[in-house]
Each structure stands twice: as C-alpha cells, then as structure tokens.
Design an enzyme around this catalytic site. Structure first.
Site, PDB file in Angstrom:
ATOM      1  N   GLU A   1      -9.110 -25.057 -25.100  1.00  0.00           N
ATOM      2  CA  GLU A   1      -8.697 -26.383 -24.615  1.00  0.00           C
ATOM      3  C   GLU A   1      -8.466 -26.362 -23.103  1.00  0.00           C
ATOM      4  O   GLU A   1      -7.345 -26.576 -22.625  1.00  0.00           O
ATOM      5  CB  GLU A   1      -7.432 -26.849 -25.334  1.00  0.00           C
ATOM      6  CG  GLU A   1      -7.622 -27.060 -26.807  1.00  0.00           C
ATOM      7  CD  GLU A   1      -6.416 -27.713 -27.485  1.00  0.00           C
ATOM      8  OE1 GLU A   1      -5.294 -27.602 -26.945  1.00  0.00           O
ATOM      9  OE2 GLU A   1      -6.591 -28.328 -28.546  1.00  0.00           O
TER      10      GLU A   1
ATOM     11  N   GLU B   1     -10.504 -27.442 -34.481  1.00  0.00           N
ATOM     12  CA  GLU B   1      -9.104 -27.363 -34.935  1.00  0.00           C
ATOM     13  C   GLU B   1      -8.684 -28.711 -35.493  1.00  0.00           C
ATOM     14  O   GLU B   1      -9.002 -29.756 -34.896  1.00  0.00           O
ATOM     15  CB  GLU B   1      -8.154 -27.077 -33.766  1.00  0.00           C
ATOM     16  CG  GLU B   1      -8.184 -25.706 -33.181  1.00  0.00           C
ATOM     17  CD  GLU B   1      -7.154 -25.576 -32.057  1.00  0.00           C
ATOM     18  OE1 GLU B   1      -6.146 -26.321 -32.029  1.00  0.00           O
ATOM     19  OE2 GLU B   1      -7.366 -24.734 -31.183  1.00  0.00           O
TER      20      GLU B   1
HETATM   21  C1  GAL Z   1      -3.997 -26.897 -30.066  1.00  0.00           C
HETATM   22  C2  GAL Z   1      -4.145 -25.483 -29.515  1.00  0.00           C
HETATM   23  C3  GAL Z   1      -3.785 -24.453 -30.566  1.00  0.00           C
HETATM   24  C4  GAL Z   1      -2.478 -24.810 -31.231  1.00  0.00           C
HETATM   25  C5  GAL Z   1      -2.598 -26.214 -31.806  1.00  0.00           C
HETATM   26  C6  GAL Z   1      -1.360 -26.661 -32.531  1.00  0.00           C
HETATM   27  O1  GAL Z   1      -3.929 -27.841 -29.044  1.00  0.00           O
HETATM   28  O2  GAL Z   1      -5.464 -25.249 -29.119  1.00  0.00           O
HETATM   29  O3  GAL Z   1      -3.707 -23.185 -29.972  1.00  0.00           O
HETATM   30  O4  GAL Z   1      -1.458 -24.756 -30.294  1.00  0.00           O
HETATM   31  O5  GAL Z   1      -2.820 -27.105 -30.752  1.00  0.00           O
HETATM   32  O6  GAL Z   1      -1.500 -27.970 -33.001  1.00  0.00           O
END
Ligand code: GAL
Length: 676
Positions: free
Chosen positions: A152, A305
């Site tokens: 990110e 994710e």
């Molecule tokens: C994302 C990040 C992850 C984790 C996740 C939690 O933004 O890439 O490492 O922190 O959020 O929701």
C-alpha cells in the site's frame, strides 16, 4: 500472467501469512488448515525487512527459506513481498533523515510502520539491496508465484531531501524558472522565483491560502517519488525473474497516488478493500473500487486484501454479518477479480492489529467464521475466474486524479468533495445495474457509448479534444458544472468559464453561483413530466445552440436552465448546471443511455446488485448479490443454472439476505445490434 493463473484450479484464495509471528509448531497446523480452507496462495514477508536484515548489511534468510520450502511442500503458492514497506529500526536510528517529516515539520518516530521518506537515498539504496538479495535467492523457487512490492505505497514527506528532489522534479517539468513562474501564476502576491533553489516544499505558511499550483505540483511529485520507489524494485525483480509477475497492492479509492500512472508499471493490478459492514452504502463504494481496479489494469485484477470479519482501525469495528464475506468475495469476482485474499491468515496475538479478523479466527475452527471461510474456499475453487470473461461496459465515468487534488485544495467558489460527487453518479448507475468502466481524462473513448464527466475541474487540451471527437463521432457525453474550469496548471481556462466545454455544449456560462448549505432549487423537467430538486452549485448559463431540458421553477434563478442538450456531429452532449437529486439524475442518465442504445436492465430490489460477465464463447454468468438483510425476490431470465451449487434456476428467485448466485446462461442467440 497465464502461468500464474494456471497454478490455481479456480479463483485463487488466501491471504497475508505472517509465520514469523508464530512458533514453528503452528506452521504445520497452518498448512493443514489452509488445505481444509482451500487456501492456495499466501502473501509472505510484507513486513519482514527487520528480520531479514537485522543489522545494516547483515542478512538472514534462514526463516524465509524454511517458510518457502514448507509452503511449497504443501502446495501453497507464495506471493512474495519484498518487505520494503517498513524499514528496520537501525535505519530509523542511524539515519534519522530517512524518516518522513509532516507538513508542520515534525519528523516521524519509529514504532509504527512505513516510516520512510519516499525520496530518501538511504531508504532507496537499502531497499534496492534487499530486493537484489531476495530476487537472486528465490529466483526459480517453485513456491514463488508472484512478487509483491512494498505494501500500500503511501506517505508524503516535507523534509529537506524531499524538497531538493521536488526542485529537480520541477526543473525537469518546467525547464526554466520563468516557465514555473508562468505556470504557478507567481505574479499574484509577488511570489516569483529567480532560482529553482528558492522553491520550498509547500509546508504550513502564515496565511491559510497558499499557491494552489505549488501544492498541486507537490502532490504530483509525491505520487511520482513513490512510483520511482516501486519502479526501481520492479526493474530489479524483472532482471532476475522476467517470467514472474509483479504487483503492488493499491488501496480502494485512494486519493494521493495517480493510479493511472501506477498501473502502467506492474503486471497486474491488485487492490485492498475494506468496506465498512456498518454502512450499507459501502457496498457501492466497493463496487466502484472494483470497477476502477478492472479499468486500471484490464481484466482480471486481484483482490489482495479484504477482511473476513471486523477490521481493527475504525472507531467501532463492527464484524461482517454472516454471509457478507462470501457475498463480498463474489462481488469482487463479479467485477473481474481473479483472486480473493484476506488480511490475514491467522489472527495474531500481539501488536497493533491483534483485534483484526482473520481467515483462521482467534476462536478457532469450531466457529461460524471458519465454516464461512471454508465454504467460500470451496466455491472459489469451482469458479474459474479468468474464464468468466469480461464485464462489458458501454458507459464510462471519467476519474482525474489531478482534478481530485486540485479541486479539494480550497479556493473554489464552493469546495467540492470530488470522490463523493463521483460516487453519487456511480451510485445511480449501480442502482440500475448499468455496467460502468472508469477511464482517465484524455483516454480513448471509442469503446463507449456514454461518457460522464463529473466535476472534472481540471482538463488539459488533450482531454478536451477527446471529448469533441467522442461526441462528433456519435458518443453521448454528459458533463456537470465545475468541469474543465482550469487547465493542468490550475489556471482558469478563458476567456469565459470552461469555454471549450461550453462551446461543445452549445451554451455560455455567465456566472457561477454556488448555493448556500441547505438551499434547495426546485426543478421542472417537462420532458419527463417530473419535478426534482437540486443543490450546492449553479452555473448560470445562456443557451447558444443547446435545447433546454429542465429549468428552475422559482426563486431568484427562476427560469434558469438546469439541463441542456445539444446534438453535435453524430452524437450529443448533455450539460448539467447544478447538482440534481438522485431521482432526477437517475432519470436523466437512463434517458441518455436509452438514446445511446445502452441496455438498461429492469430495476432490482434495493440492496441487490446484478453484474454480468461474458466469455469469448458467449457464455454469460450473471452474479446476483443480495447485500441486504432481508429476502429479495428477483426475476431471472429463463434457462440459467447456479454455478455455485449446480442447481437449475427458474425465473423467480427468492434470495436470502447476504446470499448470492452466479447464474450461468448458454450463449444468447439474439443479435444485440451493431456496436458503434
Ligand atoms: C491494510 C494493510 C495490512 C493490514 C490491513 C488491516 O491496509 O495493508 O497490512 O494492516 O490494512 O486492515
């Protein structure tokens, strides 16, 4: 990418895996349960730098070697992160200049993550060395399926190193300081520069009002500086492993990075998405983000994710209700995703994210979450995401990052909230299940019949030429107020307001009249025989060739046009002078789609989303997703079969709350008519 997709039977399923947080004994249980859940792809080493290089220049790959071998032995492919998202403690301590500085001049401390300044030479060199090591070590490793650069990418720094890099960026962009002065309009407040060396990073100044082009360029520079970091890693990886795809995870609807430029660098677009379960509207924003991901890279893209249940960074972290993770996963597939990955595999016990949900929950496998996780795994394995074909959109919505940045810096007649305004248009199209692509300003538009420009404040000549050509060759353009007011230097296009767009639309904007908060304009639309409301902004216009479709009924602006249409060449342009309410906007957009020959599906119950994908052989898969709690009665075309269950479906479907079907139809025999 083919070899990557071929590793998975259906849609790739998995998530971030952080075995370094667990004793070795847990790893055996992990792979056993991954098999049970259908997890075939995990992202490893996202934050591993400090373990891989515990002291500057001393590397220890032992644990990662073991992880890679262990996963390979158990048939789990690895999306191997370069780990550069978070530099180790020694860097922060030994090279304080590598840490970012805020706009107010505060240098960030170590103790969170991502504590690097994008322009720091120390960070860039050390990241490059680590990536060289990783790429040569794991090149050819059977577990390696994809590279995951950083995490990110984000952040901005106002430190002196960044200011210097900014000055070099400006010198490349403008060539001479005179050209910079011209572009920035520095005669205002006698801000002119006699040397690039005098240009600072635009930190906090005594007056709230600052030079907007200075700030806009710094935002552009920051997006580019981070992109340089990404590009540098990609080059190293490609040198060692030319056949392994490379990606970095974008964030849904993220403002600071120009993802149009970013999507040119990797092999596939991947996206992180965390719709708020407490907000019913969040599914629309998720749909928009998925359409953007698809549009950025072309199909397919990867959901890198999402959350299985609750996240841990909201004020109140509401869990996803039963079924929502499943429907959310299939929503991504419906809009073109070929992988569904979660943050993270196993719920951690330590640190800042210990309350975040995971595929393997803290409460173990005797839970409804685990049942849903394994169920989704089974369904995704049977869903050949890459073979489902394309989402065929004939409507495009233009998203301009420079417009977003420029219009939210203040100083406008009324401060727009760019993304929200864009989403209001998107929401209307989403509610009618009209497929939409998102396009960059100036991108070719031949593939579309309807293109919508929503408060696209900043437009360069290329974009304006593209719109002219689009309309003249038969396209239907819809443009709202606050579009094409300034050029790429944030200078008013003139003489007059938005002169080129106004010419195309057959009107003249004589005054810009923002409306006070809460003021409502009543609008009469004889064509649709309805009364609507409007608010926030009004361009006072005089028609100069355009026909007026709707007018304001009363008040000081009684009789002023609200919607105008002009036929130009083989196409038409519709101009909106104000912000119509959702019903009015819906009527207008449906009318434009009808005129352009774009099919508008019959309405579905509230909360139900329908998306269709068509394979090259004509097989159609229609995803019907019920995001609401209540049962929905949905009408289907006859002859469908649910791909998820295999059962044939009739024409009446009672879809439970948070349930979905993927209806497969054989190729249609009907002729849909010629495309432009
Ligand atoms: C994302 C990040 C992850 C984790 C996740 C939690 O933004 O890439 O490492 O922190 O959020 O929701």
């Amino acid at each position: 990418m083919r070899a990557f997709y071929d590793r998975f039977a259906g849609t790739a399923y998995g998530g971030d895996y952080n075995p370094e947080q667990w004793p070795r004994e847990a790893w055996d249980e992990d792979v056993r349960l991954m098999a049970e859940a259908g997890v075939k792809l995990v992202t490893v080493n996202v934050f591993g730098w400090g373990l891989l290089e515990p002291e500057e220049g001393c590397y220890d790959f032992g644990w990662l070697d073991e992880v890679m071998e262990h996963l390979d032995r158990h048939g789990v492919a690895v999306d191997l992160a370069t780990g550069t998202a978070s530099p180790p403690a020694w860097m922060a301590a030994r090279y304080p200049d590598s840490r970012p500085v805020s706009e107010t001049g505060v240098r960030a401390a170590f103790g969170g993550r991502a504590q690097f300044s994008p322009s720091s030479p120390v960070y860039r060199r050390a990241a490059g060395r680590l990536v060289e090591q990783l790429a040569s070590r794991y090149s050819g490793h059977p577990a390696l399926a994809m590279w995951h650069v950083g995490n990110e990418f984000s952040g901005v720094s106002y430190d002196e190193g960044s200011a210097q890099a900014f000055r070099s960026w400006l010198a490349r962009r403008y060539g001479t300081v005179e050209a910079l002065n011209e572009a920035w309009g520095t005669r205002v407040w006698a801000q002119h520069y006699t040397s690039f060396e005098h240009v600072p990073a635009p930190g906090v100044a005594p007056s709230e009002l600052r030079n907007p082009t200075h700030r806009l360029d710094f935002t552009r520079f920051t997006s580019d500086a981070l992109l340089d970091c990404y590009r540098a890693e990609v080059e190293i990886l490609r040198r060692h492993t030319p056949d392994t795809p490379v990606t970095t995870n974008f964030m849904a609807s993220y403002k600071p990075l120009d993802y149009w430029a970013w999507s040119e660098v990797g092999d596939v677009v991947s996206l992180d998405s965390y719709p708020d379960p407490a907000d019913l509207e969040a599914v629309v924003e998720a749909a928009f983000a998925y359409d953007l991901a698809r549009s950025l890279g072309g199909e397919p893209w990867l959901l890198m994710e999402h959350a299985v249940g609750a996240v841990s960074w909201r004020e109140v972290n509401v869990p996803r209700p039963p079924g929502q993770m499943r429907v959310g996963s299939l929503q991504a597939v419906a809009r073109g995703a070929a992988a569904v990955l979660a943050f993270q595999w196993r719920g951690t016990r330590h640190g800042a994210e210990k309350w975040h949900s995971s595929l393997l929950p803290h409460a173990g496998t005797a839970t409804r979450t685990w049942r849903e996780v394994t169920g989704v795994g089974r369904e995704l394995a049977s869903l050949p995401a890459t073979a489902l074909g394309r989402v065929e959109a004939r409507v495009a919505l233009v998203l301009g990052y420079d417009s977003w940045w420029a219009c939210e810096q203040g100083n406008l007649p009324r401060q727009p909230r760019y993304l929200e305004e864009l989403l209001e248009v998107y929401r209307v199209l989403w509610a009618r299940d009209i497929p939409v692509d998102i396009v960059a300003p100036g991108a070719p538009l031949q593939a579309y019949d309807v293109v919508v420009l929503t408060q696209l404040y900043l437009a360069d000549d290329t974009a304006i030429d593209t719109w002219n050509e689009f309309v003249n060759s038969g396209g239907h353009l819809v443009a709202t107020f606050c579009t094409a007011l300034v050029d790429e230097t944030d200078t008013l296009r003139g003489p007059g307001y938005a002169p080129e767009l106004a010419d195309l639309a057959g009107l003249r904007i004589s005054e810009i009249a923002p409306q006070r908060e809460g003021a409502v304009l009543v609008v009469e639309c004889p064509a649709c025989d309805q009364t609507h409301t409007a608010s926030t902004w009004l361009d006072v216009v005089e028609p100069a060739g355009a026909a007026v479709l709707a007018r304001i009924v009363d008040g000081p602006h009684a009789g002023d046009p609200v919607a105008l249409r002009r036929t130009v060449g083989f196409g038409a342009i519709t101009y909106l002078t104000t912000k119509l309410d959702a019903t009015g906007l819906g009527h207008l957009l449906v009318q434009v789609c009808d005129a352009a020959g774009v099919h508008v599906p019959p309405p579905t119950p509230q909360g139900v989303e329908t998306v269709s994908r068509r394979s090259p052989s004509g097989l159609e898969t229609v995803f019907v997703l019920n995001h609401a709690d209540a049962v929905a009665s949905v009408r289907l075309r006859p002859g469908g079969r649910d791909l998820l269950t295999g059962r044939p479906l009739g024409t009446e479907l009672e879809l439970a709350g948070h349930d979905c079907v993927a209806v497969r139809y054989p190729p249609a025999i009907t002729d849909e008519g010629p495309r432009r």
